[in-house]
Scaffold this motif. Structure first.
Motif, PDB file in Angstrom:
ATOM      1  N   PHE A  50     -11.009   9.661 -78.247  1.00 16.04           N
ATOM      2  CA  PHE A  50     -10.953  10.986 -78.863  1.00 16.04           C
ATOM      3  C   PHE A  50     -10.158  11.931 -77.956  1.00 16.04           C
ATOM      4  CE2 PHE A  50     -13.835  14.308 -81.136  1.00 16.04           C
ATOM      5  CZ  PHE A  50     -12.742  14.735 -81.862  1.00 16.04           C
ATOM      6  N   LEU A  51      -8.871  12.087 -78.257  1.00 14.22           N
ATOM      7  CA  LEU A  51      -7.966  12.845 -77.393  1.00 14.22           C
ATOM      8  C   LEU A  51      -8.357  14.312 -77.224  1.00 14.22           C
ATOM      9  CD1 LEU A  51      -4.470  11.399 -78.327  1.00 14.22           C
ATOM     10  CD2 LEU A  51      -5.717  11.153 -76.183  1.00 14.22           C
ATOM     11  N   LYS A  52      -8.803  14.951 -78.276  1.00 12.11           N
ATOM     12  CA  LYS A  52      -9.178  16.367 -78.167  1.00 12.11           C
ATOM     13  C   LYS A  52     -10.288  16.557 -77.133  1.00 12.11           C
ATOM     14  CE  LYS A  52      -7.986  17.989 -82.785  1.00 12.11           C
ATOM     15  NZ  LYS A  52      -8.520  18.560 -84.037  1.00 12.11           N
ATOM     16  N   ALA A  53     -11.208  15.617 -77.074  1.00 12.51           N
ATOM     17  CA  ALA A  53     -12.297  15.728 -76.106  1.00 12.51           C
ATOM     18  C   ALA A  53     -11.763  15.634 -74.677  1.00 12.51           C
ATOM     19  CB  ALA A  53     -13.349  14.652 -76.365  1.00 12.51           C
ATOM     20  N   PHE A  54     -10.762  14.780 -74.456  1.00  7.43           N
ATOM     21  CA  PHE A  54     -10.154  14.686 -73.120  1.00  7.43           C
ATOM     22  C   PHE A  54      -9.485  16.011 -72.747  1.00  7.43           C
ATOM     23  CE2 PHE A  54     -10.380  10.104 -73.995  1.00  7.43           C
ATOM     24  CZ  PHE A  54     -10.901   9.658 -72.795  1.00  7.43           C
ATOM     25  N   TRP A  55      -8.765  16.586 -73.698  1.00  3.96           N
ATOM     26  CA  TRP A  55      -8.093  17.853 -73.430  1.00  3.96           C
ATOM     27  C   TRP A  55      -9.115  18.942 -73.095  1.00  3.96           C
ATOM     28  CZ3 TRP A  55      -8.334  22.639 -75.729  1.00  3.96           C
ATOM     29  CH2 TRP A  55      -7.381  23.566 -75.293  1.00  3.96           C
ATOM     30  N   ARG A  56     -10.216  18.979 -73.857  1.00  3.94           N
ATOM     31  CA  ARG A  56     -11.237  20.000 -73.618  1.00  3.94           C
ATOM     32  C   ARG A  56     -11.936  19.790 -72.276  1.00  3.94           C
ATOM     33  NH1 ARG A  56     -12.258  19.579 -79.982  1.00  3.94           N
ATOM     34  NH2 ARG A  56     -10.671  21.108 -80.518  1.00  3.94           N
ATOM     35  N   GLY A  57     -12.181  18.539 -71.923  1.00  7.45           N
ATOM     36  CA  GLY A  57     -12.779  18.244 -70.622  1.00  7.45           C
ATOM     37  C   GLY A  57     -11.862  18.653 -69.485  1.00  7.45           C
ATOM     38  N   ALA A  58     -10.577  18.346 -69.611  1.00 10.20           N
ATOM     39  CA  ALA A  58      -9.609  18.728 -68.577  1.00 10.20           C
ATOM     40  C   ALA A  58      -9.504  20.245 -68.471  1.00 10.20           C
ATOM     41  CB  ALA A  58      -8.245  18.116 -68.894  1.00 10.20           C
ATOM     42  N   SER A  59      -9.468  20.928 -69.598  1.00  9.07           N
ATOM     43  CA  SER A  59      -9.378  22.391 -69.599  1.00  9.07           C
ATOM     44  C   SER A  59     -10.584  23.016 -68.915  1.00  9.07           C
ATOM     45  CB  SER A  59      -9.272  22.920 -71.023  1.00  9.07           C
ATOM     46  OG  SER A  59      -8.082  22.478 -71.630  1.00  9.07           O
ATOM     47  N   ALA A  60     -11.775  22.495 -69.205  1.00 12.13           N
ATOM     48  CA  ALA A  60     -12.988  23.020 -68.568  1.00 12.13           C
ATOM     49  C   ALA A  60     -12.919  22.827 -67.057  1.00 12.13           C
ATOM     50  CB  ALA A  60     -14.222  22.337 -69.148  1.00 12.13           C
ATOM     51  N   CYS A  61     -12.448  21.660 -66.637  1.00 12.07           N
ATOM     52  CA  CYS A  61     -12.339  21.388 -65.199  1.00 12.07           C
ATOM     53  C   CYS A  61     -11.374  22.352 -64.521  1.00 12.07           C
ATOM     54  CB  CYS A  61     -11.903  19.942 -64.960  1.00 12.07           C
ATOM     55  SG  CYS A  61     -13.190  18.735 -65.304  1.00 12.07           S
ATOM     56  N   VAL A  62     -10.272  22.656 -65.166  1.00 12.65           N
ATOM     57  CA  VAL A  62      -9.307  23.609 -64.592  1.00 12.65           C
ATOM     58  C   VAL A  62      -9.979  24.970 -64.419  1.00 12.65           C
ATOM     59  CG1 VAL A  62      -7.174  24.886 -65.036  1.00 12.65           C
ATOM     60  CG2 VAL A  62      -7.237  22.402 -65.381  1.00 12.65           C
ATOM     61  N   HIS A  63     -10.680  25.425 -65.447  1.00 15.50           N
ATOM     62  CA  HIS A  63     -11.356  26.721 -65.365  1.00 15.50           C
ATOM     63  C   HIS A  63     -12.451  26.720 -64.298  1.00 15.50           C
ATOM     64  CE1 HIS A  63      -9.420  28.895 -68.625  1.00 15.50           C
ATOM     65  NE2 HIS A  63      -9.476  27.791 -69.356  1.00 15.50           N
ATOM     66  N   GLU A  85     -10.925  16.448 -60.737  1.00 14.58           N
ATOM     67  CA  GLU A  85     -11.569  15.936 -61.943  1.00 14.58           C
ATOM     68  C   GLU A  85     -10.696  16.192 -63.177  1.00 14.58           C
ATOM     69  OE1 GLU A  85     -15.889  16.218 -64.222  1.00 14.58           O
ATOM     70  OE2 GLU A  85     -15.654  17.152 -62.251  1.00 14.58           O
ATOM     71  N   ALA A  86      -9.998  17.326 -63.202  1.00 15.65           N
ATOM     72  CA  ALA A  86      -9.087  17.629 -64.314  1.00 15.65           C
ATOM     73  C   ALA A  86      -7.984  16.584 -64.398  1.00 15.65           C
ATOM     74  CB  ALA A  86      -8.493  19.028 -64.148  1.00 15.65           C
ATOM     75  N   ILE A  87      -7.476  16.166 -63.237  1.00 20.59           N
ATOM     76  CA  ILE A  87      -6.429  15.139 -63.221  1.00 20.59           C
ATOM     77  C   ILE A  87      -6.959  13.819 -63.776  1.00 20.59           C
ATOM     78  CG2 ILE A  87      -5.010  13.709 -61.677  1.00 20.59           C
ATOM     79  CD1 ILE A  87      -4.728  16.273 -59.914  1.00 20.59           C
TER      80      ILE A  87
END
Length: 148
Positions: free
Chosen positions: A104-117, A123-125
């Motif tokens: 589920f690609l959207k979930a990966f994007w959301r997880g990475a975005s949360a890590c950046v914030h 972890e974002a990488i």
């Protein structure tokens, strides 16, 4: 003496309407969860993120067995939380969505975005790398299934 609306065939065998539990098969549970997902999506589109979270949470609590639908509910709730700045909640929901649907690609994007914030850049990488691996696998599948 007032009469009680609750009756019993014998003493100690009393069940009130509040104690009764309705049983639904999984098709009905899925349909109910889908309604909550759609309600959440409607609220999300209106930028009513708290309301969207409410509906996605209700859909999750239905506890249907459809992992794809549950992954969408968690991922959508992650998106609403991301918009509200609830980054820890976003990350938790993204993790659950990926556990349920590893591609589920959207979930990966959301997880990475949360890590950046959250300034958890390492972890974002990792989230980005895993998402890229999934996307490349999807491209490989598309190419492999393309008619000659």
């Amino acid at each position: 003496m007032a009469r009680s609306p609750i009756t019993a065939s014998k003493e100690g065998d009393v069940t009130s309407a509040n104690e009764e539990t309705l049983q639904f098969d999984d098709d009905n549970l899925k349909a109910i969860a889908e309604v909550y997902k759609n309600e959440g999506n409607d609220e999300y589109k209106k930028s009513n993120f708290n309301n969207a979270i409410h509906y996605y949470t209700k859909g999750i609590k239905v506890n249907c067995k459809d992992e794809e639908l549950n992954a969408k509910l968690y991922s959508n709730r992650a998106a609403a939380n991301l918009n509200l700045g609830n980054y820890a909640e976003t990350l938790n929901d993204a993790k659950i969505a990926v556990d349920l649907q590893p591609s589920f690609l959207k979930a990966f994007w959301r997880g990475a975005s949360a890590c950046v914030h959250l300034e958890r850049f390492d972890e974002a990488i990792i989230w980005c790398d895993k998402g890229l691996a999934v996307s490349f696998n999807k491209v490989d599948e598309i190419i492999a299934n393309r008619p000659e």
